[in-house]
Design an enzyme around this catalytic site. Structure first.
Site, PDB file in Angstrom:
ATOM      1  N   HIS A  73       1.345   5.436  -1.919  1.00 37.88           N
ATOM      2  CA  HIS A  73       0.902   6.677  -2.711  1.00 37.88           C
ATOM      3  C   HIS A  73       2.146   7.218  -3.577  1.00 37.88           C
ATOM      4  O   HIS A  73       2.564   8.142  -3.190  1.00 37.88           O
ATOM      5  CB  HIS A  73       0.276   7.615  -1.750  1.00 37.88           C
ATOM      6  CG  HIS A  73      -1.267   7.041  -1.309  1.00 37.88           C
ATOM      7  ND1 HIS A  73      -2.292   7.235  -2.008  1.00 37.88           N
ATOM      8  CD2 HIS A  73      -1.306   6.091  -0.103  1.00 37.88           C
ATOM      9  CE1 HIS A  73      -3.078   6.711  -0.925  1.00 37.88           C
ATOM     10  NE2 HIS A  73      -2.635   5.959  -0.161  1.00 37.88           N
TER      11      HIS A  73
ATOM     12  N   HIS B 214      -9.265   1.743   0.530  1.00 39.03           N
ATOM     13  CA  HIS B 214      -8.877   2.728   1.961  1.00 39.03           C
ATOM     14  C   HIS B 214     -10.381   2.177   2.554  1.00 39.03           C
ATOM     15  O   HIS B 214     -11.504   2.626   2.416  1.00 39.03           O
ATOM     16  CB  HIS B 214      -8.914   4.019   1.849  1.00 39.03           C
ATOM     17  CG  HIS B 214      -7.460   4.432   1.242  1.00 39.03           C
ATOM     18  ND1 HIS B 214      -7.113   3.922  -0.133  1.00 39.03           N
ATOM     19  CD2 HIS B 214      -6.467   4.929   1.804  1.00 39.03           C
ATOM     20  CE1 HIS B 214      -5.750   4.452  -0.017  1.00 39.03           C
ATOM     21  NE2 HIS B 214      -5.377   4.965   1.029  1.00 39.03           N
TER      22      HIS B 214
ATOM     23  N   ASP C 101       2.630   3.150   2.933  1.00 41.79           N
ATOM     24  CA  ASP C 101       1.657   3.999   2.688  1.00 41.79           C
ATOM     25  C   ASP C 101       2.207   5.469   2.109  1.00 41.79           C
ATOM     26  O   ASP C 101       1.800   5.989   0.954  1.00 41.79           O
ATOM     27  CB  ASP C 101       0.840   4.297   3.935  1.00 41.79           C
ATOM     28  CG  ASP C 101      -0.570   4.867   3.653  1.00 41.79           C
ATOM     29  OD1 ASP C 101      -0.792   5.197   2.566  1.00 41.79           O
ATOM     30  OD2 ASP C 101      -1.378   5.192   4.679  1.00 41.79           O
TER      31      ASP C 101
ATOM     32  N   TRP D 207       0.971  13.617   4.334  1.00 38.39           N
ATOM     33  CA  TRP D 207       0.494  12.745   5.554  1.00 38.39           C
ATOM     34  C   TRP D 207       1.590  12.324   6.572  1.00 38.39           C
ATOM     35  O   TRP D 207       1.359  12.025   7.737  1.00 38.39           O
ATOM     36  CB  TRP D 207      -0.229  11.571   5.038  1.00 38.39           C
ATOM     37  CG  TRP D 207      -1.454  11.901   4.153  1.00 38.39           C
ATOM     38  CD1 TRP D 207      -2.790  12.202   4.961  1.00 38.39           C
ATOM     39  CD2 TRP D 207      -1.823  12.147   2.829  1.00 38.39           C
ATOM     40  NE1 TRP D 207      -3.623  12.436   3.827  1.00 38.39           N
ATOM     41  CE2 TRP D 207      -3.144  12.541   2.670  1.00 38.39           C
ATOM     42  CE3 TRP D 207      -0.720  11.924   1.903  1.00 38.39           C
ATOM     43  CZ2 TRP D 207      -3.656  12.592   1.316  1.00 38.39           C
ATOM     44  CZ3 TRP D 207      -1.401  12.206   0.532  1.00 38.39           C
ATOM     45  CH2 TRP D 207      -2.677  12.428   0.322  1.00 38.39           C
TER      46      TRP D 207
ATOM     47  N   GLN E   7      -9.485   9.754  -3.961  1.00 39.28           N
ATOM     48  CA  GLN E   7      -9.216  10.321  -2.807  1.00 39.28           C
ATOM     49  C   GLN E   7     -10.369  11.242  -2.109  1.00 39.28           C
ATOM     50  O   GLN E   7     -10.223  11.114  -0.777  1.00 39.28           O
ATOM     51  CB  GLN E   7      -7.856  11.348  -2.844  1.00 39.28           C
ATOM     52  CG  GLN E   7      -7.572  11.915  -1.699  1.00 39.28           C
ATOM     53  CD  GLN E   7      -6.772  11.213  -0.670  1.00 39.28           C
ATOM     54  OE1 GLN E   7      -5.773  10.856  -0.549  1.00 39.28           O
ATOM     55  NE2 GLN E   7      -7.579  11.037   0.390  1.00 39.28           N
TER      56      GLN E   7
ATOM     57  N   GLU F 253     -10.545   3.923   7.950  1.00 44.04           N
ATOM     58  CA  GLU F 253      -9.252   4.763   8.379  1.00 44.04           C
ATOM     59  C   GLU F 253      -9.738   5.737   9.346  1.00 44.04           C
ATOM     60  O   GLU F 253      -9.643   6.926   8.897  1.00 44.04           O
ATOM     61  CB  GLU F 253      -8.479   5.267   7.064  1.00 44.04           C
ATOM     62  CG  GLU F 253      -7.022   5.719   7.582  1.00 44.04           C
ATOM     63  CD  GLU F 253      -5.984   6.163   6.614  1.00 44.04           C
ATOM     64  OE1 GLU F 253      -6.658   6.177   5.410  1.00 44.04           O
ATOM     65  OE2 GLU F 253      -5.021   6.689   6.800  1.00 44.04           O
TER      66      GLU F 253
ATOM     67  N   HIS G  35       1.051  -1.237  -0.148  1.00 42.63           N
ATOM     68  CA  HIS G  35      -0.211   0.293   0.122  1.00 42.63           C
ATOM     69  C   HIS G  35       0.989   1.136  -0.033  1.00 42.63           C
ATOM     70  O   HIS G  35       1.714   1.460   1.113  1.00 42.63           O
ATOM     71  CB  HIS G  35      -0.724  -0.016   1.214  1.00 42.63           C
ATOM     72  CG  HIS G  35      -1.823   1.277   1.310  1.00 42.63           C
ATOM     73  ND1 HIS G  35      -3.127   0.791   1.457  1.00 42.63           N
ATOM     74  CD2 HIS G  35      -1.722   2.368   1.244  1.00 42.63           C
ATOM     75  CE1 HIS G  35      -3.947   2.177   1.217  1.00 42.63           C
ATOM     76  NE2 HIS G  35      -2.904   2.968   1.365  1.00 42.63           N
TER      77      HIS G  35
HETATM   78 FE   FE2 Z   1      -3.296   5.023   1.729  1.00 41.13          FE
END
Ligand code: FE2
Length: 434
Positions: A59, A210, A309, A315, A152, A213, A57
């Site tokens: 991005h 996702h 991630d 993030w 997203q 979360e 996972h």
């Molecule tokens: Fe993610």
């Protein structure tokens, strides 16, 4: 005559003094005492040789964008999403590709040769999709990059996302994504799960959402995802990423949920570095950890994989592409300190994500692809403990990255660099101990 012969390897399953012979990018033999000649010989000196690390996972479209256009002050998921939204109008194809390629170089140096990356499809221009398809093609010789169409800003919530997700799949994106907990209502979230599973079934694609979360124990989209998986006959092809609300759920409800997930053969993907940083932000003390129930899910027979991630993005401002760091964080947060559980954490950054991604020819066995990593470690537990140096990274039989040996910090006069596992093995409590 072989192209490559790896001598005296220890494998993750504990087999030792193993030789690995490679011809034409494929493993020909895995056994002791291979004597045939080879164009290149790599002496493992008894150290661990593992199949490559796999990140379940990531991005790739956001990576290495830290500080663009500003930093995430609160550290929350929601500010991260807002910040990414501020950056999107300024993204360029060249910038996206350049950052992704830089990350892929870093990944190779860490023995990370397969990555599943979510790609934001919320912007109808689909600039990110075009760039990541370009990257997928460019890195194919050394990294298996899978792409997930990820809405997203919400599949139903973001104007144009329904159409854009379909177009992204038409362009060749591999997996159907989703983000049900970010839709406007629980009902919209559940509806998005159903609609996206329908698309996957119609197109014959896997799903990776996702999912939940959040710290909200009532965020139960994984229940819907499991049921829709069974309804559409997608068992084994659907992944639930994050699942952090499970950390906060009532135990009785979880005792009903996990068997449903097992029935659907859900691929569980935890993201330990991000989950421990982002979850529990509204707690005072005690603060929840926010990592999904990894040991319980593994005990129920579910395939649990870990993801990095984020690396240096809106993030998460840290990270280095090191899946051993990811495994270490999961181990600590999940209190998975028995030797068996530590080995499970190693599996969760190698064999388990390979299964979740459906990688073909993965693993050190005859007939499989000659992808492997020589680590400066005796076994998987030591590899995690030391974030072991990747002494050699092999892709399709070719050494594509090397690193010098590190001086051991545990060198004790009269003792070898590498500690015999037998010296410190029996730390698990005897069976029957409460
Ligand atoms: Fe993610």
């Amino acid at each position: 005559m072989f192209d490559l012969l790896v001598k005296n390897a220890t494998l993750p399953d504990g087999r030792s003094q193993i030789d690995i012979a490679v011809s034409g990018g494929t493993i020909s033999a895995v056994e002791r005492g291979i004597t045939a000649e080879a164009g290149h010989v790599l002496d493992a000196k008894g150290r661990l040789v593992t199949p490559p690390f796999v990140d379940a996972h990531f991005h790739m479209d956001a990576t290495l964008s830290l500080g663009l256009p500003r930093m995430n002050v609160s550290g929350t998921l929601l500010e991260g999403i807002a910040l990414w939204g501020e950056l999107k109008p300024h993204l360029t194809h060249e910038g996206l590709v350049e950052r992704a390629l830089r990350y892929c170089d870093l990944a190779v140096s860490k023995g990370l040769l397969a990555i599943r990356s979510h790609v934001d499809v919320s912007d109808p221009r689909l600039l990110t999709v075009e760039a990541m398809l370009d990257v997928r093609e460019r890195v194919a010789p050394y990294i298996d990059l899978q792409l997930v169409a990820f809405p997203q800003d919400g599949y139903f919530r973001a104007p144009g996302a329904v159409d854009a997700l379909g177009r992204a799949l038409d362009m060749g994106v591999d997996v159907v994504g989703g983000i049900p907990h970010f839709e406007r209502t629980m009902a919209d979230g559940a509806a998005s799960v159903g609609a996206l599973c329908r698309i996957a079934a119609d197109r014959g694609l896997p799903v990776d959402m996702h999912c939940d979360e959040t710290d909200d124990p009532m965020s139960r989209h994984i229940e819907t995802l499991s049921q829709e998986t069974v309804r559409h006959g997608l068992q084994g092809r659907v992944a639930g990423s994050h699942l952090t609300s499970m950390h906060s759920m009532d135990n009785y409800y979880v005792s009903k949920l996990i068997p449903l997930m097992a029935e659907a053969d859900i691929q569980v993907i935890a993201n330990p570095l991000i989950n421990i940083c982002i979850q529990g932000r509204r707690d005072t003390y005690p603060k929840r950890r926010g990592q999904t129930r990894i040991p319980e899910l593994m005990a129920a027979g579910l395939n649990v994989a870990y993801g990095h991630d984020c690396v240096m993005d809106p993030w998460y401002s840290l990270g280095s592409g090191d899946m051993l760091e990811v495994a270490s964080m999961a181990l600590h947060v999940g209190q998975m300190t028995s030797r068996a559980a530590m080995r499970q954490c190693f599996d969760a950054v190698t064999a388990n994500p390979a299964k979740a991604l459906g990688l073909e020819g993965y693993g050190i066995a005859p007939g499989h692809r000659a992808d492997m990593v020589l680590l400066q470690a005796a076994d998987p537990v030591e590899a995690i403990r030391l974030r072991a140096t990747r002494l050699a990274v092999v892709r399709k039989g070719r050494v594509i990255a090397t690193a010098p040996e590190q001086v051991s910090t545990l060198k004790i006069e009269g003792r070898p660099d590498t500690i015999d596992p037998a010296d410190y093995a029996p730390t698990d409590p005897p069976k029957g101990t409460p």
